[in-house]
Design a protein around this motif. Structure first.
Motif, PDB file in Angstrom:
ATOM      1  N   TYR A 132       0.808  -1.220   0.000  1.00 58.10           N
ATOM      2  CA  TYR A 132       0.000   0.000   0.000  1.00 58.10           C
ATOM      3  C   TYR A 132       0.842   1.271   0.000  1.00 58.10           C
ATOM      4  O   TYR A 132       0.314   2.364   0.162  1.00 58.10           O
ATOM      5  CB  TYR A 132      -0.948   0.003   1.204  1.00 58.10           C
ATOM      6  N   HIS A 185      -1.336   8.282   0.797  1.00 61.90           N
ATOM      7  CA  HIS A 185      -2.771   8.218   1.064  1.00 61.90           C
ATOM      8  C   HIS A 185      -3.316   9.482   1.723  1.00 61.90           C
ATOM      9  O   HIS A 185      -4.523   9.593   1.930  1.00 61.90           O
ATOM     10  CB  HIS A 185      -3.072   7.011   1.959  1.00 61.90           C
ATOM     11  N   LEU A 227      -8.587   7.583   3.160  1.00 64.65           N
ATOM     12  CA  LEU A 227      -8.512   6.916   4.459  1.00 64.65           C
ATOM     13  C   LEU A 227      -9.668   7.364   5.331  1.00 64.65           C
ATOM     14  O   LEU A 227      -9.885   8.567   5.516  1.00 64.65           O
ATOM     15  CB  LEU A 227      -7.188   7.241   5.157  1.00 64.65           C
ATOM     16  N   THR A 253      -9.340   3.808   9.960  1.00 67.07           N
ATOM     17  CA  THR A 253      -8.042   3.429   9.406  1.00 67.07           C
ATOM     18  C   THR A 253      -6.958   4.399   9.857  1.00 67.07           C
ATOM     19  O   THR A 253      -5.830   3.995  10.161  1.00 67.07           O
ATOM     20  CB  THR A 253      -8.110   3.386   7.865  1.00 67.07           C
ATOM     21  N   ILE A 256      -3.581   3.355  11.935  1.00 67.13           N
ATOM     22  CA  ILE A 256      -2.232   3.663  11.466  1.00 67.13           C
ATOM     23  C   ILE A 256      -1.471   4.453  12.527  1.00 67.13           C
ATOM     24  O   ILE A 256      -0.297   4.173  12.817  1.00 67.13           O
ATOM     25  CB  ILE A 256      -2.293   4.451  10.144  1.00 67.13           C
ATOM     26  N   LEU A 313       2.777   0.998   4.534  1.00 70.41           N
ATOM     27  CA  LEU A 313       1.517   0.320   4.825  1.00 70.41           C
ATOM     28  C   LEU A 313       1.442  -1.029   4.122  1.00 70.41           C
ATOM     29  O   LEU A 313       1.645  -1.114   2.908  1.00 70.41           O
ATOM     30  CB  LEU A 313       0.340   1.201   4.399  1.00 70.41           C
ATOM     31  N   TYR A 341      -3.722  -2.008   5.732  1.00 72.13           N
ATOM     32  CA  TYR A 341      -3.157  -0.720   6.165  1.00 72.13           C
ATOM     33  C   TYR A 341      -2.347  -0.856   7.455  1.00 72.13           C
ATOM     34  O   TYR A 341      -2.309   0.040   8.279  1.00 72.13           O
ATOM     35  CB  TYR A 341      -4.266   0.332   6.349  1.00 72.13           C
TER      36      TYR A 341
END
Length: 377
Positions: A152, A158, A169, A173, A177, A208, A212
């Protein structure tokens, strides 16, 4: 770093390079009373039979093998480019695995010393929130690092300059993270012995994986932290503008709290969707921390700090709590910042509170009915 020139057959080259890495490790760790714990979970043909902690638990690869894996470093295999050099996607037939191969730019800002530090750190340290180093190559003047492939990309991919059609995102998520990255930093600060100061925490260095799952990468600037009665490590200022703690930028005195500041900047990026430094914005908004500090003082303005890409789909209470954590991490005075273990506790809680925008939307559209009162007869 005074590398010994590699010559002779492949086996001789590997032994010479490995000796240099081991000697560097001895020089770096000898002055400290503790000793970095070796990555015991990495299986490698180069691991010492007697388990000596000075041996490097990572494979060595010939340059030709890595060139073949990337089809001679073709442009369509390029994943990205940083201070170290270019990163390519490749497949190593010898281990039947897709990998990421980072090639040192010999004209770049980082050099052999950073290469050595990266190999040492990721060979001796292992955690599910640190990227896994598979091996390295030091044939002649070639310097390459081989990592597990993270499908990812980076967190930066992202959050900023998102390509059309890429999934944004969501709140859950983002908190997952943030909590995972904090756990990786906690491992470096509290479980490594002596502690390790990451020194280059930023969105582009958080990679990621599936689901994720975040992992810290790029340890070329990492330093062994202070031990005993020492409160800091004095070193030249390195890192990325916008993420460096103010006291480190001004004095060169590096502490664990320097990393906490950098993490606070990353957390602000996760919450706001803004870059640490964005020269495309007005002067007052170019520096993320400087923009955020006045807003931290007025809770009514917290909603203005949420990433517009979230489209209002976040828990108000969770937003306030996440911003409170970020505000503590980017305090100007280092001693006012929390230790990373406390940050992990707070963010793990936020990550566990799953936000369902469908339920929240329904509750907003249909507020609770007020209690009925009996009509008088």
């Amino acid at each position: 770093m005074g590398w010994i020139p590699c010559s002779g057959n492949s086996g001789t080259k590997k032994k010479i390079v490995k000796m240099e890495v081991q000697h560097s490790l001895t020089r770096q760790i000898k002055p400290t009373p503790g000793k970095l714990k070796r990555n015991s979970s990495t299986n490698s043909k180069d691991t010492s039979k007697n388990g000596n902690a000075e041996h490097i638990a990572a494979q060595t690869f010939a340059f030709r093998e890595l060139a073949n894996a990337t089809r001679n470093f073709r442009a369509d295999c390029l994943l990205g480019e940083g201070g170290f050099g270019r990163v390519y996607k490749g497949r190593l037939e010898s281990i039947n695995q897709v990998v990421a191969i980072k090639q040192l730019d010999r004209n770049g800002l980082q050099g052999n010393r950073e290469f050595l530090v990266e190999v040492l750190m990721l060979s001796l340290l292992h955690h599910h929130n640190l990227v896994n180093l598979i091996g390295y190559c030091a044939d002649g003047d070639q310097r390459l690092l081989v990592y597990e492939y993270m499908p990812y990309g980076s967190l930066e991919d992202h959050l900023h300059d998102i390509s059309p059609g890429k999934k944004r995102l969501d709140w859950n998520t983002r908190m997952k993270i943030a909590a995972g990255a904090a756990k990786g930093l906690e491992y470096l600060h509290d479980q490594a012995n002596p502690p390790v100061i990451y020194r280059d925490l930023k969105c582009s260095n958080i990679l990621l994986g599936e689901g994720y799952h975040p992992k810290l990468s790029d340890f070329g600037l990492a330093k062994l932290g202070p031990v005993g009665e020492n409160t800091h490590v004095s070193t030249r200022v390195m890192g990325t503008y916008g993420y460096c703690a103010p006291e480190y930028a001004m004095t060169g005195q590096l502490t664990l709290k320097s990393d906490v500041y950098s993490f606070g900047v990353v957390l602000l990026e996760i919450i706001t969707g803004r870059k640490a430094i964005d020269n495309s914005k007005s002067t007052a908004e170019q520096n993320l921390v400087a923009w955020a500090r006045p807003l931290f003082k007025d809770r009514r303005k917290f909603s203005q700090m949420a990433d517009p890409m979230l489209q209002g789909q976040y828990p108000s209470r969770g937003l306030y709590q996440a911003l409170a954590v970020a505000a503590m991490c980017v305090q100007e005075q280092a001693n006012m910042r929390p230790v990373i273990a406390d940050v992990v506790t707070a963010l793990s809680y936020l990550a566990s509170q799953r936000y369902d925008h469908n339920i929240q939307s329904n509750s907003r559209l249909a507020p609770g009915t007020p209690p009925r009162t009996r009509r008088r007869q």
